[in-house]
Motif scaffolding. Sequence first.
Motif, PDB file in Angstrom:
ATOM      1  N   PRO A   5       0.530  45.546  34.240  1.00  0.00           N
ATOM      2  CA  PRO A   5       0.504  45.441  35.705  1.00  0.00           C
ATOM      3  C   PRO A   5      -0.621  44.494  36.140  1.00  0.00           C
ATOM      4  CG  PRO A   5       0.576  47.743  35.009  1.00  0.00           C
ATOM      5  CD  PRO A   5       0.359  46.908  33.776  1.00  0.00           C
ATOM      6  N   ALA A   6      -0.480  43.920  37.318  1.00  0.00           N
ATOM      7  CA  ALA A   6      -1.431  42.918  37.802  1.00  0.00           C
ATOM      8  C   ALA A   6      -2.862  43.442  37.848  1.00  0.00           C
ATOM      9  CB  ALA A   6      -0.999  42.426  39.180  1.00  0.00           C
ATOM     10  N   ASP A   7      -3.067  44.697  38.257  1.00  0.00           N
ATOM     11  CA  ASP A   7      -4.436  45.212  38.329  1.00  0.00           C
ATOM     12  C   ASP A   7      -5.053  45.336  36.946  1.00  0.00           C
ATOM     13  OD1 ASP A   7      -2.641  47.323  37.839  1.00  0.00           O
ATOM     14  OD2 ASP A   7      -3.877  48.795  38.871  1.00  0.00           O
ATOM     15  N   ASP A   8      -4.263  45.696  35.950  1.00  0.00           N
ATOM     16  CA  ASP A   8      -4.767  45.769  34.577  1.00  0.00           C
ATOM     17  C   ASP A   8      -5.080  44.372  34.042  1.00  0.00           C
ATOM     18  OD1 ASP A   8      -4.602  48.545  34.469  1.00  0.00           O
ATOM     19  OD2 ASP A   8      -2.603  48.532  33.558  1.00  0.00           O
ATOM     20  N   GLN A   9      -4.254  43.401  34.385  1.00  0.00           N
ATOM     21  CA  GLN A   9      -4.510  42.019  33.958  1.00  0.00           C
ATOM     22  C   GLN A   9      -5.817  41.515  34.556  1.00  0.00           C
ATOM     23  OE1 GLN A   9      -1.276  39.128  34.258  1.00  0.00           O
ATOM     24  NE2 GLN A   9       0.170  40.831  34.400  1.00  0.00           N
ATOM     25  N   LEU A  10      -6.028  41.806  35.840  1.00  0.00           N
ATOM     26  CA  LEU A  10      -7.251  41.361  36.501  1.00  0.00           C
ATOM     27  C   LEU A  10      -8.474  41.986  35.834  1.00  0.00           C
ATOM     28  CD1 LEU A  10      -8.696  39.823  38.744  1.00  0.00           C
ATOM     29  CD2 LEU A  10      -8.317  41.801  40.229  1.00  0.00           C
ATOM     30  N   ARG A  11      -8.417  43.280  35.581  1.00  0.00           N
ATOM     31  CA  ARG A  11      -9.543  43.950  34.917  1.00  0.00           C
ATOM     32  C   ARG A  11      -9.812  43.336  33.550  1.00  0.00           C
ATOM     33  NH1 ARG A  11      -7.722  48.387  37.598  1.00  0.00           N
ATOM     34  NH2 ARG A  11      -6.298  49.023  35.968  1.00  0.00           N
ATOM     35  N   ALA A  12      -8.764  43.066  32.786  1.00  0.00           N
ATOM     36  CA  ALA A  12      -8.931  42.474  31.454  1.00  0.00           C
ATOM     37  C   ALA A  12      -9.567  41.088  31.543  1.00  0.00           C
ATOM     38  CB  ALA A  12      -7.586  42.399  30.741  1.00  0.00           C
ATOM     39  N   LEU A  13      -9.143  40.303  32.513  1.00  0.00           N
ATOM     40  CA  LEU A  13      -9.705  38.961  32.670  1.00  0.00           C
ATOM     41  C   LEU A  13     -11.168  39.012  33.097  1.00  0.00           C
ATOM     42  CD1 LEU A  13      -6.657  37.215  34.345  1.00  0.00           C
ATOM     43  CD2 LEU A  13      -7.582  36.751  32.063  1.00  0.00           C
ATOM     44  N   VAL A  14     -11.521  39.961  33.952  1.00  0.00           N
ATOM     45  CA  VAL A  14     -12.909  40.095  34.389  1.00  0.00           C
ATOM     46  C   VAL A  14     -13.776  40.560  33.216  1.00  0.00           C
ATOM     47  CG1 VAL A  14     -14.468  41.380  35.908  1.00  0.00           C
ATOM     48  CG2 VAL A  14     -12.354  40.418  36.828  1.00  0.00           C
ATOM     49  N   THR A  52     -12.037  41.073  46.138  1.00  0.00           N
ATOM     50  CA  THR A  52     -13.368  40.693  46.600  1.00  0.00           C
ATOM     51  C   THR A  52     -14.419  40.981  45.535  1.00  0.00           C
ATOM     52  OG1 THR A  52     -12.734  41.095  48.894  1.00  0.00           O
ATOM     53  CG2 THR A  52     -15.096  41.063  48.406  1.00  0.00           C
ATOM     54  N   TRP A  53     -14.363  42.191  44.940  1.00  0.00           N
ATOM     55  CA  TRP A  53     -15.318  42.517  43.870  1.00  0.00           C
ATOM     56  C   TRP A  53     -15.067  41.637  42.657  1.00  0.00           C
ATOM     57  CZ3 TRP A  53     -19.612  44.454  45.021  1.00  0.00           C
ATOM     58  CH2 TRP A  53     -19.754  45.463  45.964  1.00  0.00           C
ATOM     59  N   ALA A  54     -13.817  41.411  42.294  1.00  0.00           N
ATOM     60  CA  ALA A  54     -13.502  40.559  41.143  1.00  0.00           C
ATOM     61  C   ALA A  54     -14.050  39.152  41.362  1.00  0.00           C
ATOM     62  CB  ALA A  54     -11.992  40.519  40.904  1.00  0.00           C
ATOM     63  N   GLU A  55     -13.902  38.646  42.579  1.00  0.00           N
ATOM     64  CA  GLU A  55     -14.408  37.314  42.901  1.00  0.00           C
ATOM     65  C   GLU A  55     -15.930  37.260  42.755  1.00  0.00           C
ATOM     66  OE1 GLU A  55     -13.454  34.090  46.327  1.00  0.00           O
ATOM     67  OE2 GLU A  55     -13.994  36.086  47.034  1.00  0.00           O
ATOM     68  N   GLY A  56     -16.607  38.309  43.200  1.00  0.00           N
ATOM     69  CA  GLY A  56     -18.058  38.352  43.070  1.00  0.00           C
ATOM     70  C   GLY A  56     -18.507  38.403  41.632  1.00  0.00           C
ATOM     71  N   ILE A  57     -17.859  39.240  40.837  1.00  0.00           N
ATOM     72  CA  ILE A  57     -18.206  39.363  39.417  1.00  0.00           C
ATOM     73  C   ILE A  57     -17.954  38.036  38.698  1.00  0.00           C
ATOM     74  CG2 ILE A  57     -17.621  40.503  37.240  1.00  0.00           C
ATOM     75  CD1 ILE A  57     -16.804  42.967  39.060  1.00  0.00           C
ATOM     76  N   LEU A  58     -16.786  37.466  38.932  1.00  0.00           N
ATOM     77  CA  LEU A  58     -16.443  36.202  38.277  1.00  0.00           C
ATOM     78  C   LEU A  58     -17.372  35.080  38.702  1.00  0.00           C
ATOM     79  CD1 LEU A  58     -12.569  36.480  38.457  1.00  0.00           C
ATOM     80  CD2 LEU A  58     -13.990  36.618  36.396  1.00  0.00           C
ATOM     81  N   GLY A  59     -17.769  35.078  39.969  1.00  0.00           N
ATOM     82  CA  GLY A  59     -18.703  34.064  40.453  1.00  0.00           C
ATOM     83  C   GLY A  59     -20.025  34.115  39.705  1.00  0.00           C
ATOM     84  N   LEU A  60     -20.514  35.326  39.427  1.00  0.00           N
ATOM     85  CA  LEU A  60     -21.747  35.478  38.670  1.00  0.00           C
ATOM     86  C   LEU A  60     -21.570  35.064  37.208  1.00  0.00           C
ATOM     87  CD1 LEU A  60     -23.026  38.827  40.197  1.00  0.00           C
ATOM     88  CD2 LEU A  60     -23.944  36.519  40.580  1.00  0.00           C
ATOM     89  N   CYS A  61     -20.328  35.013  36.757  1.00  0.00           N
ATOM     90  CA  CYS A  61     -20.017  34.543  35.390  1.00  0.00           C
ATOM     91  C   CYS A  61     -19.759  33.040  35.375  1.00  0.00           C
ATOM     92  CB  CYS A  61     -18.790  35.273  34.847  1.00  0.00           C
ATOM     93  SG  CYS A  61     -19.038  37.025  34.566  1.00  0.00           S
ATOM     94  N   GLY A  62     -19.900  32.389  36.525  1.00  0.00           N
ATOM     95  CA  GLY A  62     -19.671  30.946  36.598  1.00  0.00           C
ATOM     96  C   GLY A  62     -18.204  30.576  36.694  1.00  0.00           C
TER      97      GLY A  62
END
Length: 78
Positions: A5-14, A52-62
């Motif tokens: 599912p999309a939410d699981d994919q997002l978590r895995a990518l983060v 929004t949280w995913a974007e923030g986390i990913l932003g801190l990862c460059g």
Amino acid sequence: MTDLPADDQLRALVRQALAEARISQAEIARQLGLSTKHLSHMLTGRATLTLTWAEGILGLCGMNLQISVQPDQARSAA
């Protein structure tokens, strides 16, 4: 990964981005003003990981978060 599912994919990518950036969850949580427990819960699915949280986390990862909408190939072929 696309069968998830999309939410699981997002978590895995983060989680993958965190590992590749070699930034600890504690450091990410500190910079975002979260508890490490809540961040951990977002990354494991016990709490909602919003875009929004995913974007923030990913932003801190460059990294940047990009969302794409595409037609479902299975439905298009039917």
